[in-house]
Design an enzyme around this catalytic site. Structure first.
Site, PDB file in Angstrom:
ATOM      1  CB  THR A   1      -0.800   0.207   0.733  1.00 11.92           C
ATOM      2  OG1 THR A   1      -2.338  -0.599   0.876  1.00 11.92           O
ATOM      3  CG2 THR A   1      -2.072   1.481   1.326  1.00 11.92           C
ATOM      4  CB  CYS A   2       3.963   2.129   2.129  1.00  8.53           C
ATOM      5  SG  CYS A   2       3.161   1.217   3.599  1.00  8.53           S
TER       6      CYS A   2
END
Length: 161
Positions: free
Chosen positions: A48-49
């Site tokens: 996600t980062c």
């Protein structure tokens, strides 16, 4: 205790990757006299980062600047080498987004925003959040619920400016 809106950012030393190697940088230097959009991620290179959080701030860097943000900074409980490599892999210039390593998690703990990620083999990490800091004082704070990516996005922070 978790940092709150109206609180002053605690004094700490973080690390930036530079062409000359890791460079210590104080929170006073980062936040003093500036408006800073700070976002934190559980880990560089994590899904996600890398796919959403960092790219969103890269894509909206000019929008944030247009609303008075002097500096966009990304923080993770990683070392400066990892943060530098992650920036390079994402095509982020040295001054576009300030990549800050909190290698030992001292700043993250001082903010009260650490989390236990040992179940994922990651040790102690930062919660996912964004904040707007003006001259060292927290003006907005957006901490995600575990496993979510909503309120810490660049798009959400833009709505608060």
């Amino acid at each position: 205790m978790t940092v709150q809106i109206g609180d002053r950012i605690p004094s700490a030393t973080l690390t930036r990757a530079t062409d000359d190697g890791p460079k210590p940088v104080s929170t006073d230097e980062i936040f003093g006299g500036k408006t800073v959009a700070l976002f934190a991620v559980p880990g560089a290179f994590t899904p996600t980062c890398s796919a959403k959080h960092l790219p969103g701030f890269k894509d909206h860097r000019d929008d944030l600047s247009g609303k008075g943000v002097d500096t966009v900074a990304c923080l993770s409980v990683n070392d400066a080498f990892v943060m530098g490599a992650w920036a390079d892999s994402q095509g982020i210039g040295k001054e576009e987004i300030v990549m800050l390593g909190d290698g030992n998690g001292d700043f993250t703990r001082a903010l009260g925003l650490s989390m236990d990620a040992k179940g994922f083999g990651m040790g102690e990490r930062s919660q996912r959040y964004s904040m707007l800091v003006k001259d060292g004082v927290v003006e907005q704070l957006n901490v995600e619920q575990a496993g979510e990516f909503k309120v810490s996005s660049a798009e959400h922070l833009l709505t608060q400016l």
